[in-house]
Design an enzyme around this catalytic site. Sequence first.
Site, PDB file in Angstrom:
ATOM      1  CG  HIS A 164      -4.847   7.009  -1.596  1.00 21.01           C
ATOM      2  ND1 HIS A 164      -4.174   8.071  -1.207  1.00 21.01           N
ATOM      3  CD2 HIS A 164      -4.577   6.013  -0.605  1.00 21.01           C
ATOM      4  CE1 HIS A 164      -3.803   7.979  -0.018  1.00 21.01           C
ATOM      5  NE2 HIS A 164      -4.339   6.603   0.332  1.00 21.01           N
ATOM      6  CD  GLU A 179      -3.034  10.182  -3.537  1.00 24.51           C
ATOM      7  OE1 GLU A 179      -2.243   9.244  -3.793  1.00 24.51           O
ATOM      8  OE2 GLU A 179      -3.809  10.169  -2.609  1.00 24.51           O
ATOM      9  CG  ASP A 215      -3.360   2.328  -3.618  1.00 26.44           C
ATOM     10  OD1 ASP A 215      -4.355   2.375  -4.445  1.00 26.44           O
ATOM     11  OD2 ASP A 215      -3.611   2.653  -2.415  1.00 26.44           O
ATOM     12  CG  LEU A 268       9.733  -4.380   9.122  1.00 23.47           C
ATOM     13  CD1 LEU A 268       9.176  -5.161   7.809  1.00 23.47           C
ATOM     14  CD2 LEU A 268      11.036  -5.458   9.541  1.00 23.47           C
ATOM     15  N   GLY A 269       6.775  -1.217   9.728  1.00 28.92           N
ATOM     16  CA  GLY A 269       6.024  -0.798  11.003  1.00 28.92           C
ATOM     17  C   GLY A 269       4.661  -1.999  10.875  1.00 28.92           C
ATOM     18  NE  ARG A 270      -0.022   0.429  13.654  1.00 32.75           N
ATOM     19  CZ  ARG A 270      -0.063   1.534  14.435  1.00 32.75           C
ATOM     20  NH1 ARG A 270      -0.585   0.776  15.781  1.00 32.75           N
ATOM     21  NH2 ARG A 270      -0.077   2.875  14.376  1.00 32.75           N
ATOM     22  CB  ILE A 271       1.215  -1.220   6.651  1.00 30.90           C
ATOM     23  CG1 ILE A 271      -0.088  -0.750   7.162  1.00 30.90           C
ATOM     24  CG2 ILE A 271       0.879  -1.539   5.098  1.00 30.90           C
ATOM     25  CD1 ILE A 271      -0.725   0.518   6.667  1.00 30.90           C
ATOM     26  NE  ARG A 291      -0.848   9.476   3.045  1.00 30.03           N
ATOM     27  CZ  ARG A 291      -1.425   8.649   3.466  1.00 30.03           C
ATOM     28  NH1 ARG A 291      -1.591   7.477   2.697  1.00 30.03           N
ATOM     29  NH2 ARG A 291      -2.386   8.713   4.419  1.00 30.03           N
TER      30      ARG A 291
HETATM   31  O1  GLV Z   1      -3.958   5.985   2.984  1.00 28.92           O
HETATM   32  C1  GLV Z   1      -4.632   5.633   3.891  1.00 28.92           C
HETATM   33  C2  GLV Z   1      -4.477   5.922   5.037  1.00 28.92           C
HETATM   34  O2  GLV Z   1      -3.657   6.507   5.486  1.00 28.92           O
HETATM   35  O3  GLV Z   1      -5.401   5.246   6.136  1.00 28.92           O
END
Ligand code: GLV
Length: 314
Positions: A280, A262, A257, A152-155, A233
């Site tokens: 990705h 990958e 994603d 639960l960070g920025r993203i 990741r």
């Molecule tokens: O995967 C993408 C990023 O780390 O910006």
Amino acid sequence: MESIGVLMTYPMNTNLEEQLSNRLNLFKLWNYPSFQSFSETHANSIRALVCNTKIGADANTIDSLPNLEIVSTYSVGFDKIDLKKCREKGICVTNTPDVLTDDVADLAIALALAVFRKIPMSDGYVKSELWKCSDYPLTSKFSGKAVGIVGLGRIGSAIAKRAAAFGCPVSYPSRSEKPEAGSYKYYPNIPDLAANSQILVVACALTDETRHIVNREVIDALGPKGVIINIGRGPIIDQPELVAALVERRLGGAGLDVLENEPDVSEELIGLENVVLTPHIGSDTVETCNDMSDLLIANLEAHFNGKPLLAPVL
Ligand SMILES: O=CC(=O)O
């Protein structure tokens, strides 16, 4: 700054290449047969390394560039950079946070919608003219499903905000309750979080601690109706366990994603209709890639002008 040598490891963005070559002495690694042949002739000229999620900066690369001062990654994640080596050698590291948060969070929700509402499959259904033969089978509702977010960070927080707007109760795993998490519910570990979620979103960074934290126990706790979304990741999930669970229907579906190893994709994943895959592309919009380029350039300019870095990792 024109005489400062910068090595770009991968052709990540032509706008960035143009901006770099207007300001610095740009070397493109992909124009050389190997890193070794590049470094034999140019190693001493390089003071900055621009890398990304595909080709980062490992210990050998860092050691081979004796005048390296800064590594700037065109990504928020820095798992492809040997931070320990950079720290040892006093090399600065920057990344591109914040500017890509919205796009990555948008994609997490898009993948969840795509899996539950079977958007790619129903698109194929219409385009292959099957609609004329019969109506498409019913799908599953996304709104209101319980969403557990690992990271639960920025993203992760931007994903939580979007999920909440769809009426989804949001939870997260943590050793203790985070005051900034407001009404989101916390669970002391990931298996407990998964047992109480219908969708598990992986949004944390890849570190030694998070590698394979989504393992068989977590997948089984989520169960046959559960869906995993990964915009973090690939190696955060134990992929052979994920594939086995999907094939055996112990897990309901996945929207991925990112993959372990990958861009290689296992045949089994390709064959599964309850899996939606994207290559990705979390931050890959024209707008965000321009912002990432600008931030990366601003970090290099700050460094070479002796000013504070805008997005320092180290
Ligand atoms: O995967 C993408 C990023 O780390 O910006």
